[in-house]
Design a protein around this motif. Structure first.
Motif, PDB file in Angstrom:
ATOM      1  N   ALA A   1     -44.458  22.368  33.762  1.00 40.06           N
ATOM      2  CA  ALA A   1     -44.394  23.454  32.785  1.00 40.06           C
ATOM      3  C   ALA A   1     -45.102  23.066  31.486  1.00 40.06           C
ATOM      4  O   ALA A   1     -45.792  23.896  30.885  1.00 40.06           O
ATOM      5  CB  ALA A   1     -42.939  23.826  32.507  1.00 40.06           C
TER       6      ALA A   1
ATOM      7  N   ASN B   1     -40.692  29.485  29.732  1.00 40.19           N
ATOM      8  CA  ASN B   1     -41.210  29.777  31.074  1.00 40.19           C
ATOM      9  C   ASN B   1     -40.252  29.309  32.152  1.00 40.19           C
ATOM     10  O   ASN B   1     -40.061  29.985  33.166  1.00 40.19           O
ATOM     11  CB  ASN B   1     -42.585  29.148  31.279  1.00 40.19           C
ATOM     12  CG  ASN B   1     -43.673  29.912  30.554  1.00 40.19           C
ATOM     13  OD1 ASN B   1     -43.607  31.120  30.410  1.00 40.19           O
ATOM     14  ND2 ASN B   1     -44.697  29.193  30.091  1.00 40.19           N
ATOM     15  N   LEU B   2     -39.627  28.146  31.931  1.00 37.42           N
ATOM     16  CA  LEU B   2     -38.711  27.608  32.944  1.00 37.42           C
ATOM     17  C   LEU B   2     -37.397  28.379  32.996  1.00 37.42           C
ATOM     18  O   LEU B   2     -36.769  28.463  34.056  1.00 37.42           O
ATOM     19  CB  LEU B   2     -38.433  26.132  32.659  1.00 37.42           C
ATOM     20  CG  LEU B   2     -39.592  25.187  32.983  1.00 37.42           C
ATOM     21  CD1 LEU B   2     -39.301  23.803  32.407  1.00 37.42           C
ATOM     22  CD2 LEU B   2     -39.813  25.115  34.487  1.00 37.42           C
TER      23      LEU B   2
ATOM     24  N   GLY C   1     -37.111  31.562  32.311  1.00 36.95           N
ATOM     25  CA  GLY C   1     -37.367  32.963  32.599  1.00 36.95           C
ATOM     26  C   GLY C   1     -37.279  33.881  31.399  1.00 36.95           C
ATOM     27  O   GLY C   1     -37.196  35.100  31.521  1.00 36.95           O
ATOM     28  N   LYS C   2     -37.322  33.314  30.186  1.00 34.88           N
ATOM     29  CA  LYS C   2     -37.201  34.114  28.974  1.00 34.88           C
ATOM     30  C   LYS C   2     -38.549  34.368  28.311  1.00 34.88           C
ATOM     31  O   LYS C   2     -38.618  34.927  27.226  1.00 34.88           O
ATOM     32  CB  LYS C   2     -36.267  33.424  27.990  1.00 34.88           C
ATOM     33  CG  LYS C   2     -34.845  33.324  28.514  1.00 34.88           C
ATOM     34  CD  LYS C   2     -33.952  32.618  27.542  1.00 34.88           C
ATOM     35  CE  LYS C   2     -32.541  32.515  28.139  1.00 34.88           C
ATOM     36  NZ  LYS C   2     -31.649  31.737  27.303  1.00 34.88           N
ATOM     37  N   ALA C   3     -39.618  33.955  28.956  1.00 34.39           N
ATOM     38  CA  ALA C   3     -40.956  34.191  28.390  1.00 34.39           C
ATOM     39  C   ALA C   3     -41.349  35.626  28.583  1.00 34.39           C
ATOM     40  O   ALA C   3     -40.957  36.279  29.538  1.00 34.39           O
ATOM     41  CB  ALA C   3     -41.970  33.275  29.061  1.00 34.39           C
ATOM     42  N   GLU C   4     -42.125  36.137  27.641  1.00 33.81           N
ATOM     43  CA  GLU C   4     -42.538  37.539  27.715  1.00 33.81           C
ATOM     44  C   GLU C   4     -43.677  37.711  28.677  1.00 33.81           C
ATOM     45  O   GLU C   4     -44.537  36.974  28.861  1.00 33.81           O
ATOM     46  CB  GLU C   4     -42.982  38.018  26.331  1.00 33.81           C
ATOM     47  CG  GLU C   4     -41.817  38.045  25.369  1.00 33.81           C
ATOM     48  CD  GLU C   4     -42.249  38.500  23.982  1.00 33.81           C
ATOM     49  OE1 GLU C   4     -43.369  38.979  23.803  1.00 33.81           O
ATOM     50  OE2 GLU C   4     -41.443  38.376  23.075  1.00 33.81           O
TER      51      GLU C   4
ATOM     52  N   LYS D   1     -48.832  23.237  32.074  1.00 36.02           N
ATOM     53  CA  LYS D   1     -49.265  24.642  32.123  1.00 36.02           C
ATOM     54  C   LYS D   1     -49.335  25.249  30.718  1.00 36.02           C
ATOM     55  O   LYS D   1     -50.200  26.075  30.434  1.00 36.02           O
ATOM     56  CB  LYS D   1     -48.303  25.450  32.993  1.00 36.02           C
ATOM     57  CG  LYS D   1     -48.696  26.887  33.186  1.00 36.02           C
ATOM     58  CD  LYS D   1     -47.723  27.613  34.102  1.00 36.02           C
ATOM     59  CE  LYS D   1     -48.082  29.078  34.217  1.00 36.02           C
ATOM     60  NZ  LYS D   1     -47.081  29.816  35.000  1.00 36.02           N
ATOM     61  N   SER D   2     -48.438  24.814  29.829  1.00 35.10           N
ATOM     62  CA  SER D   2     -48.395  25.364  28.471  1.00 35.10           C
ATOM     63  C   SER D   2     -49.156  24.490  27.466  1.00 35.10           C
ATOM     64  O   SER D   2     -48.967  24.635  26.262  1.00 35.10           O
ATOM     65  CB  SER D   2     -46.946  25.541  28.022  1.00 35.10           C
ATOM     66  OG  SER D   2     -46.326  24.280  27.880  1.00 35.10           O
TER      67      SER D   2
ATOM     68  N   ASP E   1     -42.778  26.945  24.666  1.00 35.18           N
ATOM     69  CA  ASP E   1     -43.338  27.797  25.716  1.00 35.18           C
ATOM     70  C   ASP E   1     -42.916  27.299  27.097  1.00 35.18           C
ATOM     71  O   ASP E   1     -42.571  28.102  27.979  1.00 35.18           O
ATOM     72  CB  ASP E   1     -44.866  27.832  25.595  1.00 35.18           C
ATOM     73  CG  ASP E   1     -45.501  28.879  26.499  1.00 35.18           C
ATOM     74  OD1 ASP E   1     -44.955  29.999  26.571  1.00 35.18           O
ATOM     75  OD2 ASP E   1     -46.544  28.564  27.115  1.00 35.18           O
ATOM     76  N   ALA E   2     -42.909  25.993  27.295  1.00 36.17           N
ATOM     77  CA  ALA E   2     -42.511  25.428  28.577  1.00 36.17           C
ATOM     78  C   ALA E   2     -41.049  25.751  28.889  1.00 36.17           C
ATOM     79  O   ALA E   2     -40.715  26.171  30.008  1.00 36.17           O
ATOM     80  CB  ALA E   2     -42.716  23.912  28.576  1.00 36.17           C
TER      81      ALA E   2
END
Length: 114
Positions: free
Chosen positions: A94, A108-109, A111-114, A97-98, A104-105
């Motif tokens: 993660a 994303n992990l 599930g709260k990323a837009e 990727k970020s 951000d990582a």
């Protein structure tokens, strides 16, 4: 040099202005390092110009750009793994990727990323 101008006259004018320009011979490589990567000049012409107490280095050539490798500290990986409740391998992926962005990582992990 200025096209069409006598090189001797050009040197005389530079001397009158207090300019001293000297080439650096046998330059093999020049590397300029930035946070984003390196600009590498394999073949370049280098001149040192001194004028009014200021020294300027002039590089003439075509560089190639080498991107910096992303290094992620183990502390960041541990923090993301702990905060997101995931294994270290997932946290490392993660973060890669970020581009190393911890917040951000985690988003994303979880599930709260837009």
């Amino acid at each position: 040099m200025i096209p069409g101008m006598n090189p001797r006259k050009m040197k005389q004018m530079m001397k009158q202005l207090g300019m001293d320009v000297r080439p650096v011979d046998d330059v093999q490589e020049i590397v300029i390092t930035t946070p984003q990567g390196k600009y590498v000049f394999d073949q370049a012409e280098v001149a040192i110009m001194k004028m009014q107490g200021i020294t300027t280095w002039q590089i003439t050539g075509e560089p190639r750009f080498e991107e910096a490798a992303l290094t992620i500290p183990d502390e960041d990986i541990s923090l993301v793994a702990e905060q997101a409740g995931v294994p270290v391998e997932n946290a490392r992926a993660a973060l890669e990727k970020s581009n190393g962005d911890i917040a951000d990582a985690i988003l994303n992990l979880t599930g709260k990323a837009e």
